[in-house]
Scaffold this active site. Sequence first.
Site, short mmCIF file in Angstrom:
data_model
loop_
_atom_site.label_atom_id
_atom_site.label_comp_id
_atom_site.label_asym_id
_atom_site.label_seq_id
_atom_site.Cartn_x
_atom_site.Cartn_y
_atom_site.Cartn_z
N GLY A 9 12.50 9.08 -5.77
CA GLY A 9 11.14 8.77 -5.32
C GLY A 9 11.15 8.80 -3.81
N VAL A 12 6.83 8.13 1.29
CA VAL A 12 7.13 7.42 2.56
C VAL A 12 8.16 6.30 2.41
CG1 VAL A 12 5.08 7.91 3.92
CG2 VAL A 12 4.99 6.08 2.24
N MET A 13 8.00 5.48 1.36
CA MET A 13 8.87 4.31 1.24
C MET A 13 10.30 4.71 0.87
SD MET A 13 7.28 1.54 2.04
CE MET A 13 8.22 0.20 1.32
N SER A 128 9.05 -5.59 1.49
CA SER A 128 7.87 -5.72 2.35
C SER A 128 8.17 -5.24 3.75
CB SER A 128 7.40 -7.17 2.42
OG SER A 128 6.29 -7.25 3.30
N LYS A 183 7.42 -11.37 -4.24
CA LYS A 183 6.78 -10.33 -3.42
C LYS A 183 5.26 -10.37 -3.61
CE LYS A 183 5.80 -6.78 -0.91
NZ LYS A 183 5.19 -5.62 -1.41
N HIS A 186 3.91 -13.26 -1.74
CA HIS A 186 3.93 -12.87 -0.32
C HIS A 186 2.65 -12.12 0.02
CE1 HIS A 186 4.37 -9.65 2.62
NE2 HIS A 186 5.18 -10.46 3.30
N ASN A 187 2.29 -11.14 -0.82
CA ASN A 187 1.10 -10.35 -0.54
C ASN A 187 -0.17 -11.19 -0.64
OD1 ASN A 187 3.04 -8.36 -0.51
ND2 ASN A 187 1.75 -6.86 -1.52
N GLU A 190 -0.43 -13.02 2.44
CA GLU A 190 -0.84 -12.05 3.46
C GLU A 190 -2.38 -11.87 3.45
OE1 GLU A 190 1.36 -8.28 3.17
OE2 GLU A 190 -0.56 -7.24 3.31
N ARG A 288 -12.85 -9.69 0.25
CA ARG A 288 -12.70 -8.23 0.31
C ARG A 288 -13.65 -7.58 -0.69
NH1 ARG A 288 -6.48 -6.21 1.38
NH2 ARG A 288 -5.90 -7.87 2.83
N ARG A 447 -17.68 -33.55 -21.04
CA ARG A 447 -16.99 -32.81 -22.11
C ARG A 447 -16.95 -33.64 -23.38
NH1 ARG A 447 -11.84 -31.91 -21.49
NH2 ARG A 447 -11.80 -29.93 -22.62
N HIS A 453 -14.54 -33.95 -26.69
CA HIS A 453 -13.22 -33.49 -26.24
C HIS A 453 -12.27 -34.64 -25.91
CE1 HIS A 453 -14.24 -29.32 -26.45
NE2 HIS A 453 -15.29 -29.46 -25.66
P1 NBP Z 1 3.71 6.36 -3.92
O1 NBP Z 1 3.36 5.05 -4.51
O2 NBP Z 1 2.64 7.18 -3.34
O3 NBP Z 1 4.45 7.23 -5.07
C1 NBP Z 1 4.83 8.55 -4.84
C2 NBP Z 1 6.16 8.83 -5.45
O4 NBP Z 1 6.14 8.58 -6.87
C3 NBP Z 1 6.57 10.29 -5.27
O5 NBP Z 1 7.94 10.33 -5.04
C4 NBP Z 1 6.20 10.88 -6.63
O6 NBP Z 1 6.92 12.04 -6.93
C5 NBP Z 1 6.63 9.77 -7.53
N1 NBP Z 1 6.12 9.86 -8.90
C6 NBP Z 1 4.87 9.72 -9.39
BR1 NBP Z 1 3.39 9.43 -8.38
N2 NBP Z 1 4.79 9.86 -10.71
C7 NBP Z 1 6.04 10.11 -11.11
C8 NBP Z 1 6.62 10.35 -12.37
N3 NBP Z 1 5.90 10.32 -13.50
N4 NBP Z 1 7.94 10.60 -12.42
C9 NBP Z 1 8.67 10.61 -11.30
N5 NBP Z 1 8.19 10.38 -10.09
C10 NBP Z 1 6.89 10.12 -9.96
O7 NBP Z 1 4.90 6.21 -2.86
P2 NBP Z 1 5.12 5.12 -1.70
O8 NBP Z 1 3.88 4.82 -0.96
O9 NBP Z 1 6.32 5.58 -0.97
O10 NBP Z 1 5.50 3.79 -2.50
C11 NBP Z 1 6.60 3.73 -3.39
C12 NBP Z 1 6.60 2.36 -4.05
O11 NBP Z 1 6.81 1.38 -3.04
C13 NBP Z 1 5.29 2.02 -4.74
O12 NBP Z 1 5.56 1.29 -5.91
C14 NBP Z 1 4.60 1.13 -3.74
O13 NBP Z 1 3.68 0.24 -4.34
C15 NBP Z 1 5.78 0.41 -3.12
N6 NBP Z 1 5.54 -0.12 -1.78
C16 NBP Z 1 4.83 0.60 -0.86
C17 NBP Z 1 4.64 0.10 0.42
C18 NBP Z 1 3.89 0.89 1.44
O14 NBP Z 1 3.66 0.36 2.53
N7 NBP Z 1 3.50 2.11 1.16
C19 NBP Z 1 5.19 -1.13 0.76
C20 NBP Z 1 5.93 -1.83 -0.18
C21 NBP Z 1 6.10 -1.31 -1.45
P3 NBP Z 1 6.32 13.49 -6.53
O15 NBP Z 1 6.70 13.70 -5.09
O16 NBP Z 1 7.01 14.41 -7.44
O17 NBP Z 1 4.83 13.43 -6.73
#
Ligand code: NBP
Length: 477
Positions: A9, A12-13, A128, A183, A186-187, A190, A288, A447, A453
């Site tokens: 995966g 970005v993360m 986080s 976690k 935490h959110n 936040e 929100r 109640r 109750h």
């Molecule tokens: P995303 O949440 O946008 O997920 C994209 C990734 O998931 C890509 O690598 C994609 O592969 C893969 N993927 C998907 Br979508 N469906 C799939 C499947 N069926 N089988 C295999 N791979 C699959 O990425 P992210 O923003 O980097 O976040 C990753 C995790 O970290 C998430 O759970 C997110 O909630 C968590 N997180 C994010 C942050 C943040 O600030 N962004 C912070 C903390 C935690 P592909 O490239 O082939 O489409």
Amino acid sequence: NSAQIGVTGLAVMGRNLARNFARNGYTVAVHNRTPSRTHALVAEFGDEGEFIAAETAKDFVAALERPRRLVVMVKAGEPTDAVIQEFAPLLEPGDMIIDGGNAHFADTRRRERELREQGIHFVGMGVSGGEEGALNGPSIMPGGPKESYDSLGPMLEKISAKAKDGAPCVTHVGPDGAGHFVKMVHNGIEYADMQLIGEAYQLLREVAGYSPAQIAEIFRTWNQGRLDSYLIEITAEVLAHVDAATGKPFVDVVVDQAEQKGTGRWTVQIALDLGVPVSGIAEAVFARSLSGHASLREASRHLAGPKASALSESEAAAFADRVEQALYASKIVSYTQGFHEIDAARAEYDWDIDLGAVSAIWRGGCIIRAAFLDRIRAAYDARADLPSLLSDETFAAEIAAAQDDWREVIVAATRQGVPTPGFSAALAYYDALRAERLPAALTQGQRDFFGAHTYRRVDREGSFHTLWGGDRSEVTG
Ligand code: NBP
């Protein structure tokens, strides 16, 4: 040529986490459903450390030294299950799947249970700090079996953020879903922190009459004191920013409808299930939602409000000081509520969570990082079975010193028609907790009246019912 850790995966993360491991000297196997991301990572950042690019799941697993440590950083929910189903059959007992996504803790509990049957250690790991944190040091909240931390922990300690005293911002939080639960809270905290800061801003703007640039300065001053935190720091940056296209304050050109991804909502949903009053977090989530109801807001614009009145310069400065007190007191309350939720989950799921250690790992890397967390840790270190943060003498004394100003700020907000759901909910919680008697006694009477109750009495054991439709005598329930 085998990797100590693998990351699948690589959005970005995952990409940044993989780079963080590599920069810290680990050989990292990297894999992504779409292989182009894998190759792009190695092409762009290959010189940062040792990467092994794997195109297939089989190659990826084969690249890992045993016991295998496989970090999953994909979209939470079904994609995580899909990845687990793909990899689990390729793994052997003792191997580890580490889910670093934002999973719901109930999913983590289920996955841990299912994988345990195959002898695979499943670690639900909260991360986080966003993409910057993932690269340079996040706050990490791993759950799962304790023994998995023996080999995984030292690696996480290396890549994690470090607090000011040098301590790594990671600990084994507790079994199965405990890491993802923490976690999530935490959110939630936040969300509450951001809402309280938003209310402080609105009051400084609309009641005190300050400009965004002036408010940025006020936040910078606050950031030197007890409110010293990442969120206050970036708030000042955002408020000071001027839109290049229009020359207006940036905050005035952004649509005022806040979005959310769901972890704040989960915090509230689960608090409802656990019976924990997290009113401050709930108000933040609702605020929100309210902001996003554009047509409802449009239709309500004509509703009557109070007459506006302006503060003099010296009154405005005094008011700003009061807002700082209100913000700090409300912040103590939201953390009190968040820690209560963790404490309740600890009892419900039999998790051995050290609340002091949790506050310690939030001191660096994560969004709510703040000097304040040192104080929370000190409170739990002094007394591990603290019933509530408000029972800590230091916090109680600080709130006592702040409460007059806190009340005045809410009075001023009410008079001027500025909504302060976070400040107000926090004060209501505080006042409800310290109340000698609550109207819950009346609720019990109602109640009993309409639904038999029953109620308990202050002076005798047992449960009772009054014959409301008859002679109103009391019988045992
Ligand atoms: P995303 O949440 O946008 O997920 C994209 C990734 O998931 C890509 O690598 C994609 O592969 C893969 N993927 C998907 Br979508 N469906 C799939 C499947 N069926 N089988 C295999 N791979 C699959 O990425 P992210 O923003 O980097 O976040 C990753 C995790 O970290 C998430 O759970 C997110 O909630 C968590 N997180 C994010 C942050 C943040 O600030 N962004 C912070 C903390 C935690 P592909 O490239 O082939 O489409």
